[in-house]
Each structure stands twice: as C-alpha cells, then as structure tokens.
Design a protein around this motif. Structure first.
Motif, short mmCIF file in Angstrom:
data_model
loop_
_atom_site.label_atom_id
_atom_site.label_comp_id
_atom_site.label_asym_id
_atom_site.label_seq_id
_atom_site.Cartn_x
_atom_site.Cartn_y
_atom_site.Cartn_z
N PHE A 52 7.76 14.42 -13.01
CA PHE A 52 6.61 13.74 -13.61
C PHE A 52 5.27 14.32 -13.21
O PHE A 52 4.26 14.10 -13.90
CB PHE A 52 6.63 12.24 -13.25
N LYS A 53 5.21 15.03 -12.09
CA LYS A 53 3.91 15.43 -11.55
C LYS A 53 3.11 16.33 -12.50
O LYS A 53 1.90 16.43 -12.38
CB LYS A 53 4.08 16.10 -10.19
N VAL A 54 3.81 16.96 -13.44
CA VAL A 54 3.10 17.81 -14.40
C VAL A 54 2.07 16.99 -15.19
O VAL A 54 1.05 17.52 -15.65
CB VAL A 54 4.10 18.53 -15.33
N VAL A 178 8.35 6.31 -3.99
CA VAL A 178 7.03 6.51 -3.40
C VAL A 178 7.07 7.63 -2.36
O VAL A 178 7.92 7.66 -1.49
CB VAL A 178 6.54 5.22 -2.71
N GLY A 179 6.12 8.58 -2.53
CA GLY A 179 5.84 9.57 -1.50
C GLY A 179 4.42 9.33 -1.02
O GLY A 179 4.16 8.74 0.02
N SER A 180 3.44 9.78 -1.85
CA SER A 180 2.03 9.46 -1.56
C SER A 180 1.67 8.08 -2.10
O SER A 180 0.72 7.45 -1.65
CB SER A 180 1.13 10.51 -2.20
N GLY A 181 2.37 7.66 -3.14
CA GLY A 181 2.07 6.38 -3.79
C GLY A 181 1.28 6.54 -5.08
O GLY A 181 0.91 5.55 -5.70
N SER A 182 1.06 7.78 -5.52
CA SER A 182 0.25 7.96 -6.74
C SER A 182 0.94 7.32 -7.95
O SER A 182 0.29 6.68 -8.78
CB SER A 182 -0.04 9.44 -6.99
N GLY A 183 2.25 7.50 -8.04
CA GLY A 183 2.98 6.90 -9.17
C GLY A 183 2.95 5.38 -9.11
O GLY A 183 2.69 4.71 -10.12
C1 PLP Z 1 6.21 13.33 -5.75
C2 PLP Z 1 7.50 12.72 -6.13
C3 PLP Z 1 7.76 11.37 -5.86
C4 PLP Z 1 6.78 10.51 -5.14
O1 PLP Z 1 5.63 10.30 -5.92
P1 PLP Z 1 4.22 9.91 -5.30
O2 PLP Z 1 3.34 9.80 -6.46
O3 PLP Z 1 3.84 11.00 -4.34
O4 PLP Z 1 4.41 8.62 -4.56
C5 PLP Z 1 8.96 10.85 -6.28
N1 PLP Z 1 9.86 11.60 -6.93
C6 PLP Z 1 9.66 12.90 -7.20
C7 PLP Z 1 10.71 13.65 -7.91
C8 PLP Z 1 8.47 13.50 -6.81
O5 PLP Z 1 8.26 14.79 -7.08
#
Ligand code: PLP
Length: 323
Positions: A52-54, A178-183
C-alpha cells in the motif's frame, strides 16, 4: 491539533487516481467459514510495488515543487516505503536514496534498486536508519522524507480506507497492521468523516510494540524490535500518526510472530492470497480479538513475502491451529 484532515485525504485520492486504480476488496467463503464471521479482504498486495505504501509515495511526490524534486529525496525504510519512494521518484525523474537497516530483506533491497533508487545499508534498527537518513539529507541538501510524519504520505495511505468504506459502508470494524501508524491514523480520519460507527483496530507484533506503547501513553515511545516481519519492524513511535491514533483509535491488539505466520497460512489456504507477515497481522488481530464483529475488513497491506516468510508458509501446521 493535527495536520491530518479528510480534505487532505480527498486531495490525495485525486493525486493518485491517474496512477493507481482502486484495489479490489473481496470476501472468501472458506475464510469466513473458518473464522466464523464475514470478512472483507482489502488487497493492497496487488499494488505495482506489492504494498500500500506506493499510495503515500505518489501522493507525496505530487505535492512537491519542481525545485524540491530536483534536490532529490532521501528516506529510511525496511523495504515497502523504500519501493514507494523509489517508484514515485522515478515517475517524475527525481533521484532517490533510501537508508535501509541491516535486517531489511534482500528481496526488498533489490526491488528498490531496480526501481532506480540508491540503497545505503545502515543501522541495526529503523530508528538508527532514520537518524542516518536525516543527517544524509542535511549534508547533501536532499529532501528528507519522514516515513511516518509526512501529512501527504499519511493522506495517501488513508485512500485505502476511502475506497474500502465507500464500497462497504456497513463494516463494523477494520483491522489495520501498524508499524509507524500512518495507515491506522489515516483509517481513523476517513472513518470519522464517512463511517463513524466503524471501529478501527490497530495490530502490531508484540515483538515490536513501539507504536502500541506510544498509543497507550500518548507520547512517542521507543521499544525493542525483534519481530521478523519487516513491514511492522519499527522501534520508535511517530508523532503525526500518534496525534490521531491516541485519541481516535478504538483498540490496539498485540499478536505473536507465530500468530502472524498462522494468519499468513490461513490467507494462503482460504483466500488464495500471498500476504507478507506484516500484512497478515490484521487477520491475526481479528483472530485474537475477544469482541469479534459479525462483519469486518482486514487490510492485506502487502504481498512482498521474503524467502523466510515463504518457507514458514510451507511448514506443515494445520490451518485450524490458527484459530
Ligand atoms: C509499512 C507496512 C505496514 C505498517 O504500516 P504503517 O503505516 O507504518 O503503520 C504494514 N504492512 C506492510 C506490508 C507495510 O509495508
């Protein structure tokens, strides 16, 4: 106050529309029957970079001036944000450099390089890589792109939830890795605007609980990071997502890495979906939730499984063991 707004999400949706069509969101009878509720899987694994980050990268680059683009971009990432920034930079002919921690999967390093970015390997954790990227930007004059704290990136990520809630307005809950929480922060912004009854539930590996600890305390916290799943392997909370998550995220579930692997297997076996570990965390969170809703969505945030994640999938534990 936060810089994150629904108007910002709509603007990001416009900015990415020509580049990234909406992703599918389906239900799978075998997954529903196995888990015992109606589940919509939102498929970010079909994005051109596999995650999704794209959305964030394309949204971000569209807001930069010609002058900022010509300075080049520098960021830090375990792999999916790296590919996003590389992809977006390539769209406009900008240079991109990505600092990646030593633990970043080789598959993600290679994919980032093949999109034309320069990869610098530095740091044992994302926090160290991020500090290095910031110093690199200061010494070269390139534009530092914060992985968690750029409003245009969070607004871009939030467009997932715009698509999802417009198509499925009746969801009771959405589980977001959640990693950073942006999503998760983006999900809260969209939910508040168009589906106030839908609960947003964050899910993180208990081996990397920095964002969870930050959500609980309301302060940016650091924590040890030992999860083997790169997409959620963060060691520090991010202030901008936290400003929305702390007051507005309904719940936050921690899961073990084994539970994540079980959820990966369940998605592969019942939804013919290859999720990377980070992406299966959402389903793992649903499986661990004591208040399981009747109808909900899990976001399959990416499909960039590395060799060890693929090897785990083949291990012979029975699917039912996940439940
Ligand atoms: C970055 C990432 C996450 C976490 O998203 P954040 O927006 O950083 O919380 C979850 N899943 C995948 C596949 C990611 O690349």
């Amino acid at each position: 106050m936060t810089a994150l707004t629904f108007a910002g999400v709509l603007q990001a949706a416009d900015a990415i529309a020509t580049e990234l069509p909406p992703t599918p969101s389906w239900s799978y009878p075998a997954l529903n029957a196995t888990v015992g509720c109606d589940i919509v899987v939102k498929h970010e694994n079909v994005q051109p970079t596999g995650a999704f980050k794209v959305r964030g990268g394309v949204s971000f680059i569209s807001g930069l001036s010609e002058q900022e683009r010509s300075r080049g971009l520098v960021t830090a990432s375990t792999g999916n944000h790296a590919q996003s920034v590389a992809y977006a930079a390539r769209l406009v002919g900008a240079q991109a450099t990505v600092v990646m921690p030593e633990s970043a999967p080789q598959e993600k390093v290679l994919a980032t390089q093949l999109l034309g970015a320069t990869v610098v390997t530095f740091g044992g954790t994302m926090g160290e890589s991020c500090d290095h990227a910031r110093e690199f930007a200061a010494s070269t004059g390139m534009r530092f792109v914060s992985p968690g704290d750029e409003p245009a990136i969070v607004h871009g990520h939030a467009t997932i939830y715009l698509e999802l809630l417009q198509r499925h307005p009746d969801l009771e809950a959405i589980y977001v890795p959640v990693g950073s929480g942006s999503g998760a922060a983006g999900a809260c912004v969209v939910r508040d605007a168009i589906a106030p009854g839908c609960r947003i539930i964050g899910v993180q590996s208990q081996l990397a609980p920095a964002a969870y600890n930050s959500w609980r305390s309301g302060q940016v916290e650091s924590a040890e990071c030992h999860t083997r799943f790169s997409g959620v392997a963060t060691s520090r909370g991010s202030a901008l997502p936290l400003s929305v998550m702390h007051p507005r995220l309904d719940d936050f579930v921690l899961v073990s890495d084994e539970q994540i692997t079980d959820a990966m297997r369940l998605l592969a076996g019942t939804a013919h979906t290859l999720a990377e570990g980070a992406a299966a965390a959402s389903l793992a969170g649903l499986l661990r939730d004591e208040h399981r809703p009747q109808r909900c969505a899990v976001v399959c945030t990416g499909g960039n499984a590395d060799a060890s994640e693929l090897a785990d999938l083949a291990a012979s534990r029975h699917l039912a063991a996940a439940l």
